[in-house]
Design an enzyme around this catalytic site. Structure first.
Site, PDB file in Angstrom:
ATOM      1  N   GLU A 501       4.685  -3.189   5.633  1.00 36.09           N
ATOM      2  CA  GLU A 501       3.401  -2.157   5.487  1.00 36.09           C
ATOM      3  C   GLU A 501       2.726  -2.305   7.048  1.00 36.09           C
ATOM      4  O   GLU A 501       1.338  -2.248   6.852  1.00 36.09           O
ATOM      5  CB  GLU A 501       2.455  -2.655   4.617  1.00 36.09           C
ATOM      6  CG  GLU A 501       3.021  -2.689   2.951  1.00 36.09           C
ATOM      7  CD  GLU A 501       1.962  -2.397   1.970  1.00 36.09           C
ATOM      8  OE1 GLU A 501       0.708  -1.805   2.164  1.00 36.09           O
ATOM      9  OE2 GLU A 501       2.221  -2.505   0.854  1.00 36.09           O
ATOM     10  N   GLY A 502       3.454  -2.015   7.813  1.00 29.21           N
ATOM     11  CA  GLY A 502       2.828  -1.890   9.253  1.00 29.21           C
ATOM     12  C   GLY A 502       2.999  -3.368   9.918  1.00 29.21           C
ATOM     13  O   GLY A 502       2.344  -4.211   9.727  1.00 29.21           O
TER      14      GLY A 502
END
Length: 824
Positions: A501-502
């Site tokens: 997620e990043g």
């Protein structure tokens, strides 16, 4: 003195008005009154007139709109139109979909701490608490993480069934669709507890309740999609996954090469209008077992079947697993934490337009939809996972450090171990507060884009540091894998949360400050919109409404930075908290003013170049992050009644954050891209130099003692982790031994004294305790205590061993199919 007095009066009026953020007209009136007083007191008439002229030169053009707009605002607008770079689609959508909470106060430079403390205390409903005490507790008792990670490389079938039957995959789905309809706080608590025993199971439960088809359908789906899919997802009939990341699109998801062409095709025997999809995705959690795939792709309409727009944009769709052409690939194997994860592929897969999430009306709005859901997912799943692991690691390692002896002394009494224990306890305290704060923000209705990035980055990074210190303290207990190891899998899994997620490096250097400086700043986004308004008159009017407030705010932050630095932030009134915490709020006000000042100077001096100065952005992001984390910590401390027992944890967390803030500010100034500007800013930020120091040894010792002794602060820190002792929970067993081990320590000391003095001559433990009773060194009851201590110590320190055959793979790996397939 008579010459200098009017100028001093003007400076004093300006500083006073700036500090208190008085309106410009009030400043002019105050300054004028002081100049009149100077004249009456015999100040030099010439100096008084010069000072008055200076006042009029500034006040008149700014206070009179007819002069201000053409003379000042219009030229600034022209400069901004040329200087501001166009926003990328990713940046524009991120700014449009986020919302601003208390983090906006930090960028303002004058936080309203009363507003923060007035937020409702996060609390579970009786139904949510019952679920946590019932199904979640029962699930944790059934989890055998060693069998999941080593034997099955998956959850056993009965555990999958338990999750589905108890609607773990439907926590966020509303009750009217058969889900549990839980709050974000309940979601956080469930993931936190599961993560404290198994990161594989927490990932399995977390993904369907964060970024996935369920949330997207609930927020944006058509009524038909909601009515059909949500009940099936809630009941576990459908297992979802979401395909976003691909080989050539990671952090910049808007650049995904996966595409769909609008065309006609066959669906359920009818010729309908739809999309023909070609995609190549990887790292997709639950993909190998998913029955319903959410997919992000770029949608094109070359033949104009839907309208004049050829490139419609990022769009989201729903693909049943059995859709012809969908290829679920083989599994990835993420760092011996084998949650279901793998690639999905498809070439010219046809679906009707009714399978677009939200239907045709939401085509091209996929990145907006994802950005909101990503913010919510980052706010809960990953921070909660970090919190569960950190909580369990803190209390179990504290118990281990008390029970484990070296040189006749608990290893936790060695100063080097005390330092590590303090870091574990302090970071676990911060992670817990931060993860709960972001969940509470979601429950308040926010889309906390910036806080979610802060929580994702700092919770997962701090959890990795906690895991490292845990492994250092427990040594061989941590590195020998097996059913007795409570920490090894957590250590292996720590980089996973850092990456998903990043990636954390990108989150820190690009997202936290880069997005926060625009979205959370009280004026910047308004000024950007004014500058980009195609209507020049409307842009001029909009800019005129915020420009001078922004200038005044910047001057105020410069004055407040200098004043707080000179006075140590001591001379403040109206702050909340008690005598102990009020000093913390005072210091945070200083650093908030520093952050706001550097933000304005950086944006003003660098303009669009700032987003390419990632080191500066990362350091200012660190300042923002630690301010927000300490706000979360103080809020939690206040909500819990400001218990005295928690003060060592609070103090360690605060002093560590303040030290990190000053380090980040120092590095930002020393490496400021425009060096002379950095030199000029230094005395405003550090007029007496850097003064903050890292937590000291005495404070670290107090935190370590909290972890190594039963007490209410330790219990609060552990709250929410699964610590029920059992064969499946070695950490829970070790934690349960702490009070018994401490009670036996006086007897152990008597026994060891007699042993070292030569009074006891036997060589083996059973004979030694027998001889000790016979000699009257210990009583029969004390012998039982020592024998029990021996047993629990052995269980605490023992590691597993295996036959070589047990460690071999059950089957040989199949030949690798070759390099990742390419999509034409």
């Amino acid at each position: 003195m008579s010459i200098a007095l009017p100028f001093l009066a003007l400076i004093l009026a300006t500083a006073f008005a700036a500090y208190h953020r008085l309106r410009l007209a009030v400043w002019a009136a105050l300054a004028g009154s002081l100049l009149v007083a100077c004249g009456l007191l015999g100040a030099s008439p010439t100096a008084t007139l010069v000072a008055a002229a200076m006042l009029l030169l500034v006040a008149v053009p700014v206070l009179i709109p007819a002069i201000r707009k053409p003379l000042l605002t219009a030229p600034v607008l022209r400069v901004l139109r040329k200087a501001l770079p166009p926003l990328s689609q990713t940046e524009r959508i991120a700014l449009e979909t986020g919302s601003v909470g208390f983090e906006g106060d930090l960028f303002n430079g004058k936080p309203d701490w009363h507003k923060l403390l007035a937020y409702p205390k996060p609390q579970l409903t009786p139904e949510e608490q019952a679920f946590l005490d019932g199904p979640v507790e029962e699930l944790c008792k059934r989890i055998n993480d060693w069998e999941i990670t080593h034997v099955h490389a998956d959850l056993p079938p009965e555990l999958w069934d338990f999750l589905k039957q108890n609607k773990f995959f439907g926590m966020i789905i509303p009750k009217e669709y058969g889900g549990l309809g839980f709050s974000a706080l309940a979601h956080h608590k469930v993931i936190q507890k599961i993560a404290s025993i198994s990161s594989v199971v927490s990932a399995t439960v977390g993904v369907p309740n964060s970024l996935g088809p369920g949330e997207l359908i609930h927020r944006y789906g058509t009524q038909e999609q909601k009515d059909y899919y949500l009940p099936r997802l809630a009941a576990g009939i459908e297992v979802p996954c979401f395909g976003l990341t691909g080989p050539f699109a990671g952090s910049d998801a808007t650049s995904i090469p996966d595409y769909g062409i609008v065309c006609k095709g066959q669906w359920n025997g009818a010729n309908v209008l739809g999309v023909k999809l070609t995609f190549d995705k990887r790292y997709i959690t639950l993909a190998p077992v998913a029955t319903l795939i959410g997919l992000a792709f770029r949608m094109y309409d070359p033949d104009g079947l839907l309208g004049d727009t050829k490139d419609i944009g990022i769009t989201l769709a729903l693909l049943p697993r059995d859709t012809p052409g969908v290829d679920i690939g083989r599994r990835h194997f993420p760092l011996n934490s084998p949650f279901q994860n793998g690639p999905i592929h498809g070439r010219e897969v046809f679906i009707p337009l009714s399978q677009l999430i939200g239907g045709v009306a939401m085509a091209g709005k996929g990145w907006n939809m994802l950005n909101e859901c990503l913010a919510v997912g980052r706010s809960i799943t990953l921070p909660s996972t970090a919190s569960g692991g950190a909580k369990a690691g803190a209390v179990v390692t504290g118990a281990y450090a008390r029970i484990r002896k070296q040189f006749g002394l608990s290893v936790g009494r060695f100063e080097g171990v005390e330092e590590a224990l303090a870091r574990i306890g302090g970071r676990a305290y911060v992670i817990s507060a931060l993860s709960q704060a972001t969940a509470a923000a979601v429950d308040r209705g926010d889309v906390p884009s910036v806080p979610s990035a802060i929580a994702k980055y700092h919770c997962t990074t701090a959890a990795r540091e906690v895991s490292k210190d845990v492994m250092d303290i427990i040594g061989g207990k941590g590195i020998v894998l097996g059913p007795r190891n409570f920490a090894g899998r957590g250590w292996q899994a720590a980089p996973i949360a850092i990456t998903v997620e990043g990636a954390n490096i990108m989150t820190r250097s690009l997202l936290i400050f880069g997005q926060g400086s625009i979205l959370c700043h009280p004026y910047i986004l308004k000024e950007m919109r004014a500058a980009q308004d195609p209507d020049s008159r409307a842009g001029l009017q909009a800019l005129d409404g915020v420009l001078y407030a922004h200038i005044g705010n910047a001057i105020s932050n410069a004055v407040r930075s200098l004043w707080f630095g000179l006075t140590g932030a001591r001379l403040q009134t109206g702050l909340p908290g008690d005598a102990y915490t009020r000093k913390f709020f005072r210091k945070l006000n200083r650093y908030a003013a520093n952050l706001a000042l550097l933000t304005d100077v950086s944006l003003g001096a660098l303009g669009g170049r700032l987003k390419f100065k990632e080191s500066l952005s990362g350091r200012l992001g660190d300042v923002l992050s630690h301010l927000y984390m300490m706000a979360a910590v103080l809020k939690r401390h206040h909500d819990e009644g400001c218990p005295d027992a928690d003060k060592p944890l609070l103090a360690w967390a605060f002093h560590n954050s303040v030290y990190e803030i000053e380090s980040a500010l120092s590095q930002a100034l020393r490496n400021f891209p425009i060096r002379p500007l950095g030199w000029l800013l230094w005395p405003l930020v550090f007029p007496w130099g850097r003064r903050a120091v890292a937590p000291g040894d005495r404070l670290s010792r107090r935190v370590a003692n909290l972890l190594m002794n039963p007490n209410e602060a330790r219990d609060r820190l552990a709250a929410g982790a699964f610590l029920t002792p059992g064969d499946n929970n070695p950490g829970g067993r070790i934690n349960s031994y702490l009070a018994q081990a401490i009670a036996a320590e006086p007897v152990e000391r008597k026994f060891l004294k007699a042993l070292k003095s030569g009074q006891i001559t036997a060589l083996e433990f059973p004979a030694q305790v027998e001889e000790a009773v016979r000699l009257g060194v210990i009583t029969a009851d004390e012998r039982a205590q020592l024998e029990a201590l021996r047993a629990i110590t052995l269980d605490t320190i023992m590691v597993d061993d295996f036959d070589s055959a047990e460690l071999r793979a059950a089957c040989a790996p199949a030949p690798h199919p070759g390099t990742t397939r390419a999509v034409a």
